[in-house]
Design a protein around this motif. Sequence first.
Motif, mmCIF file in Angstrom:
data_model
loop_
_atom_site.group_PDB
_atom_site.id
_atom_site.type_symbol
_atom_site.label_atom_id
_atom_site.label_comp_id
_atom_site.label_asym_id
_atom_site.label_seq_id
_atom_site.Cartn_x
_atom_site.Cartn_y
_atom_site.Cartn_z
ATOM 1 N N ALA A 111 0.838 -1.201 0.000
ATOM 2 C CA ALA A 111 0.000 0.000 0.000
ATOM 3 C C ALA A 111 0.872 1.250 0.000
ATOM 4 C CB ALA A 111 -0.921 0.010 1.224
ATOM 5 N N LYS A 113 0.582 5.687 0.932
ATOM 6 C CA LYS A 113 -0.203 6.821 1.410
ATOM 7 C C LYS A 113 0.168 8.055 0.612
ATOM 8 C CE LYS A 113 -1.561 9.349 5.597
ATOM 9 N NZ LYS A 113 -1.391 9.456 7.070
ATOM 10 N N GLY A 164 -9.875 -1.111 -3.212
ATOM 11 C CA GLY A 164 -8.472 -0.732 -3.086
ATOM 12 C C GLY A 164 -8.227 0.535 -2.291
ATOM 13 N N TRP A 166 -8.169 2.101 1.255
ATOM 14 C CA TRP A 166 -8.179 1.753 2.671
ATOM 15 C C TRP A 166 -8.526 2.950 3.547
ATOM 16 C CZ3 TRP A 166 -8.044 -3.263 3.589
ATOM 17 C CH2 TRP A 166 -7.430 -4.108 2.653
ATOM 18 N N LEU A 190 -4.938 6.258 1.634
ATOM 19 C CA LEU A 190 -4.140 5.041 1.721
ATOM 20 C C LEU A 190 -4.760 4.056 0.752
ATOM 21 C CD1 LEU A 190 -1.855 3.484 3.201
ATOM 22 C CD2 LEU A 190 -3.610 2.670 4.804
ATOM 23 N N VAL A 191 -4.009 3.678 -0.278
ATOM 24 C CA VAL A 191 -4.576 2.841 -1.341
ATOM 25 C C VAL A 191 -3.680 1.646 -1.632
ATOM 26 C CG1 VAL A 191 -5.814 4.746 -2.449
ATOM 27 C CG2 VAL A 191 -3.456 4.253 -3.119
ATOM 28 N N ASP A 192 -4.275 0.661 -2.275
ATOM 29 C CA ASP A 192 -3.567 -0.541 -2.695
ATOM 30 C C ASP A 192 -2.447 -0.159 -3.662
ATOM 31 O OD1 ASP A 192 -2.732 -2.992 -3.673
ATOM 32 O OD2 ASP A 192 -4.754 -3.777 -3.965
ATOM 33 N N SER A 194 -0.054 -2.785 -4.426
ATOM 34 C CA SER A 194 0.545 -4.073 -4.756
ATOM 35 C C SER A 194 0.567 -4.280 -6.259
ATOM 36 C CB SER A 194 -0.249 -5.208 -4.088
ATOM 37 O OG SER A 194 -1.568 -5.272 -4.623
ATOM 38 N N ASN A 198 -2.688 -2.307 -8.055
ATOM 39 C CA ASN A 198 -2.160 -0.960 -7.890
ATOM 40 C C ASN A 198 -3.180 0.118 -8.278
ATOM 41 O OD1 ASN A 198 -0.313 1.103 -7.429
ATOM 42 N ND2 ASN A 198 0.570 0.957 -9.471
ATOM 43 N N ASN A 231 2.785 -5.304 4.057
ATOM 44 C CA ASN A 231 1.725 -5.874 4.888
ATOM 45 C C ASN A 231 2.307 -7.009 5.718
ATOM 46 O OD1 ASN A 231 -0.652 -6.819 6.007
ATOM 47 N ND2 ASN A 231 -1.337 -7.837 4.129
ATOM 48 N N PHE A 241 -0.368 -2.532 7.845
ATOM 49 C CA PHE A 241 0.583 -1.835 6.985
ATOM 50 C C PHE A 241 1.728 -1.230 7.802
ATOM 51 C CE2 PHE A 241 -3.440 -1.368 4.425
ATOM 52 C CZ PHE A 241 -3.079 -2.339 3.496
#
Length: 248
Positions: A111, A113, A164, A166, A190-192, A194, A198, A231, A241
């Motif tokens: 993740a 920010k 995605g 958070w 705060l987002v994915d 990965s 993504n 994670n 996170f």
Amino acid sequence: MKIRIKFAKYGVMKFIGHLDVMRFFQKAFRRAQIDIRYSEGFSPHPVMSFAAPLGVGLESMGEYLDIEVNTMTTEEEMKTALNQTMAEGLRIISVKQLPETAKNAMAGVAAAKYQITCLSGDGSPKEFPVEDLKMALRAFLEKERIPVIKKTKKGERELDLKPGIWELKAEEAIPPFDPDGRRYPAITMLVDASSGGNIKPALVWDAFLTDCGITPESCSYQITRIETYGNTAPEGKTPEFVPLSEIY
């Protein structure tokens, strides 16, 4: 030895693409006399990898670069040596030696920010009613789906952003490297981040503006990556996170 470097990219350097940043660091290691390890074969190159390449135009206070070295003195001495070679707009924040069993930063990204600051015509931060913004953000996140059209090299496809995201809220901005600077309203998310999901922060912001009846093109803003996370929670559990600087 494995080394993880956390660095910031800001100011005019935000317009420099990832490949040029990579070449800059290759030269910086030579200038700082870092005993970096090179790959074997016909075309040796420094053993280095970036966690999550930053898009052009975005600033960051949480970029990560992993390298391997043959020898080193101390973490603080390496940080000082590298900072003496940095161009304006690049700064080394920390240097940490990793266990030999540590995975590279790119494999651990889960993740990120981001901070979004609305800008006035002169490029300065723009004030806006924070409480109204908080209400609009809550209503936006309460939607069952947040569909957007994502353009890829293979064409266009619909993507639901909701799973995605958070966190999405309005709060005071963090002035980069200026703790005593003027505080101003900003949006943080705060987002994915990965490899499998993504989410680009601009997609979320544009979708929010559209939901508010605002044309995204009419709003000038600056996106800053605040931190990049891994994670640490077991698979299937609620994500925990942790900054990549604290994951080994």
